[in-house]
Design an enzyme around this catalytic site. Structure first.
Site, PDB file in Angstrom:
ATOM      1  N   PRO A 105       0.824  -1.209   0.000  1.00  0.00           N
ATOM      2  CG  PRO A 105      -0.807  -1.579   1.609  1.00  0.00           C
ATOM      3  CD  PRO A 105       0.503  -2.104   1.112  1.00  0.00           C
ATOM      4  CD  GLU A 106       2.678   3.489  -4.420  1.00  0.00           C
ATOM      5  OE1 GLU A 106       2.958   4.693  -4.519  1.00  0.00           O
ATOM      6  OE2 GLU A 106       2.835   2.669  -5.357  1.00  0.00           O
ATOM      7  CE  LYS A 114       5.379   3.126   0.595  1.00  0.00           C
ATOM      8  NZ  LYS A 114       6.291   2.221  -0.157  1.00  0.00           N
ATOM      9  CG  ASN A 169       7.701   0.170  -8.064  1.00  0.00           C
ATOM     10  OD1 ASN A 169       8.747   0.796  -8.026  1.00  0.00           O
ATOM     11  ND2 ASN A 169       7.516  -0.870  -8.858  1.00  0.00           N
ATOM     12  NE  ARG A 189       8.987  -2.739  -5.242  1.00  0.00           N
ATOM     13  CZ  ARG A 189       8.120  -1.995  -4.555  1.00  0.00           C
ATOM     14  NH1 ARG A 189       8.494  -1.396  -3.431  1.00  0.00           N
ATOM     15  NH2 ARG A 189       6.878  -1.859  -4.976  1.00  0.00           N
TER      16      ARG A 189
END
Length: 328
Positions: free
Chosen positions: A2-3, A52, A225, A318
């Site tokens: 989750p962002e 976060k 991301n 990533r």
């Protein structure tokens, strides 16, 4: 994972339905028994998101800190609201007032969120993590825990079950402040000008590529991301540029753009990063990730601006998506 917008939405769900209520705290899984005992029976007085991470304050001056990480999720059930942000703004909850804001099939097409209405029926179930998923209404309250529930928070009308978090711990106020002090600024938590100065001053001292700095939660909070790739494209910035070589004005614009995108994400429940869409394209963007982003998850597809194929590479473990022409 989750962002930032997702964690703020979760905190607002707690603000609507748990703050001000005594809470029965338990650990059905058994891995948080001692922590649950320290909080059980106390009233939640504040729900706070920083990047976060989320923090719940109890009336005994203890806090519950939760970091969902990659696999964590909150399951809410009972008299809850699907879109807590809209309900909070409008002073209502549990009202179904706008069907079709997001396509009903959204959850099946890889989107970041999958809400089909702003309101929700009473006695419903909602999962909130990287995605938001409205599930079948419940017949019995409270429902039995499903899976390995680390901690259950239960009021007379609502229940929240936490599963699979990276962190779940009880902290003192000093420990909370020490934890937050290690985090970079969150646009929804700090004064805008102060946050901008902190962000700019830190990045301008770093030789690290800007793409890695944006993902560093000690530099700026909440960016993951998706937002990383989109922010860099919107700035037409090469992701490999060392932070200290990025022009100061570009850094200021990055911070302000992050502020805008985060606010949009909290309001819509979507990581919507394309601007100036006509009504049809806006509906498509809310319904499908394929119509929502400039470069994220578009490896090998033509850039929406110049037509050059979008590149995907590994950076810092990533996937990074960018346009080698527009971001040269």
């Amino acid at each position: 994972m989750p962002e930032g917008h997702s964690v703020h939405r979760i905190a607002r769900q707690f603000g609507l339905h748990f703050v001000g209520h005594p809470v029965r705290v338990s650990s059905p899984q058994g891995r948080f028994v001692d922590g649950a005992a320290r909080l059980d029976g106390h009233t939640i007085t504040e729900a706070r998101a920083v990047g976060k991470q989320m923090f719940l304050r109890f009336d005994n001056d203890l806090w519950l800190r939760v970091h969902l990480g990659i696999y964590g999720a909150w399951d809410f059930a009972g008299d809850i609201t699907v879109d807590a942000t809209v309900a909070a703004a409008n002073g209502r909850m549990g009202q179904t007032n706008q069907r079709g804001t997001v396509a009903d099939q959204d959850g099946a097409n890889g989107s970041e969120s999958s809400l089909s209405s702003i309101g929700a029926p009473r006695r419903t179930r909602l999962r909130m993590a990287e995605q938001e998923k409205l599930e079948e209404p419940i017949d019995v309250f409270p429902p039995e825990p499903i899976g390995a529930v680390r901690v259950r928070l239960l009021t007379d009308d609502a229940v929240a079950d936490l599963r699979g978090p990276t962190a779940c711990e009880v902290l003192t106020p000093d420990q909370v402040e020490a934890t937050i002090a290690k985090l970079g600024p969150d646009p929804l938590e700090v004064d805008a000008a102060e946050g901008e100065e902190r962000f700019v001053s830190v990045v301008r001292r770093k030789p690290t590529p800007i793409a890695l700095l944006l993902m560093d939660q000690g530099v700026v909070s909440g960016i993951g991301n998706v937002y990383r790739a989109e922010l860099l494209f919107r700035a037409r910035l090469n992701p490999h540029t060392p932070g200290k070589l990025v022009p100061e004005q570009t850094l200021r614009e990055l911070w302000r753009d992050w502020t805008r995108l985060l606010a949009t994400g909290v309001a819509t429940g979507q990581m919507l990063t394309m601007d100036d869409l006509d009504p049809d394209d806006y509906r498509k963007a809310l319904a499908s990730r394929d119509d929502r982003h400039w470069v994220y998850h578009r490896a090998g597809l033509p850039c929406r601006v110049c037509g050059t194929n979008i590149v995907m590479e590994e950076l810092g473990g990533r996937k990074l998506y960018w346009c080698p022409r527009d971001q040269a």
